[in-house]
Design an enzyme around this catalytic site. Structure first.
Site, PDB file in Angstrom:
ATOM      1  N   THR A 131      38.773  37.520  44.638  1.00 15.00           N
ATOM      2  CA  THR A 131      37.969  36.821  45.751  1.00 15.00           C
ATOM      3  C   THR A 131      36.760  36.201  45.124  1.00 15.00           C
ATOM      4  OG1 THR A 131      36.728  38.949  45.873  1.00 15.00           O
ATOM      5  CG2 THR A 131      38.386  38.716  47.503  1.00 15.00           C
ATOM      6  N   GLU A 132      36.710  36.059  43.822  1.00 14.62           N
ATOM      7  CA  GLU A 132      35.561  35.252  43.026  1.00 14.62           C
ATOM      8  C   GLU A 132      35.357  34.089  43.621  1.00 14.62           C
ATOM      9  OE1 GLU A 132      37.058  38.655  40.331  1.00 14.62           O
ATOM     10  OE2 GLU A 132      37.950  37.061  41.746  1.00 14.62           O
ATOM     11  N   VAL A 133      36.347  33.057  43.937  1.00  9.89           N
ATOM     12  CA  VAL A 133      36.320  31.760  44.232  1.00  9.89           C
ATOM     13  C   VAL A 133      35.425  31.560  45.610  1.00  9.89           C
ATOM     14  CG1 VAL A 133      38.178  30.677  42.835  1.00  9.89           C
ATOM     15  CG2 VAL A 133      38.494  31.516  45.250  1.00  9.89           C
TER      16      VAL A 133
END
Length: 257
Positions: A131-133
């Site tokens: 989920t970093e983006v």
């Protein structure tokens, strides 16, 4: 923040920050790295189970830690990133088989930890995601471990969308190998894997893990000398000799007694 329990040759490494879904910060990273290096050197330990307390396996990076990192100098940020990479490497390089016991959320770095383990067992309700983006961050630190596990094509989809996905998808793309209906079934599956590990040579397992890391991603023809030497060393080992004697005499090798 990180606990260890030992049962019959199995070390349980437990992420213990349930109030934040076992998110990791610099202290967790340091402790987890130290634990895996320490346990990896213990001859009495035959396998490691990595799990979390509370509702989740690990939700990834602690947001309070992320805020602190944002105020770091470039040099401090680099040291922090290298420490996180060392944590994942300590799992990948551990000479013991590492089984991830996944329930609840395994997001971001949590999914990265799953990728670093050898065997992943998840309940049907588990949620995964890179989920970093979604937070404006690049999944750089976990990328070598995840791409090695799920391949570039799957990484393109799930790294770029940042979407969450279920256990069935995690199994389809190779992030985990096994899905079970509940935690009781998960523990039974893990016990079955541990029984198989206990019947195998610890020396051969450690050498095989190292060999997989060496040959992974390389053209087959470039590995012939390395794999030939690995075979020669393996055949000459004390464990190989003991295993052959046990096979020929229809006995039990010493590590399985």
């Amino acid at each position: 923040m990180v606990k260890t329990e030992f049962h019959n040759g199995v070390a349980h490494v437990i992420l213990d920050r349930p109030e934040v879904h076992n998110a990791f910060n610099e202290e967790v990273i340091h402790k987890l790295t130290a634990k895996f290096k320490e346990i990896g050197a213990q001859q009495a330990v035959r396998a490691i189970v990595l799990r979390g307390t509370g509702k989740s396996f690990s939700s990834g990076a602690d947001l309070n830690w992320t805020k602190r990192v944002a105020r770091f100098t470039a040099e401090e940020n680099l040291r922090d990133a290298q420490a996180a990479i060392e944590m994942f490497l300590s799992v990948v390089r551990c000479p013991k088989p590492v089984i991830a016991r996944i329930h609840g959320a395994a997001l971001g770095g949590g999914s990265g930890l799953v990728a670093a383990c050898d065997i992943g067992v998840a309940v049907e309700s588990a949620q995964f995601g890179f989920t970093e983006v979604k937070w404006g961050i690049v999944p750089a630190l976990i990328s070598p471990f995840v791409v090695a596990r799920i391949g570039a094509a799957n990484a393109r989809e799930y790294f770029l969308t940042g979407e969450k996905f279920g256990a069935e998808t995690a199994q389809r793309i190779g992030l985990v190998q096994h899905i079970v209906p509940d935690e009781s079934a998960m523990d039974a599956m893990i016990e079955s894997k541990i029984r198989e590990i206990m019947s195998a040579s610890p020396e051969a397992i450690a050498a095989t893990k190292a060999l997989i890391l060496t040959v992974s991603g390389h053209p087959v023809e470039s590995m012939s000398e390395i794999t030939a030497m690995a075979s020669v060393c393996s055949r000459a080992s004390a464990d190989a000799q003991a295993g052959i004697r046990a096979f020929l005499s229809r006995g039990t090798p010493p590590w399985a007694s």
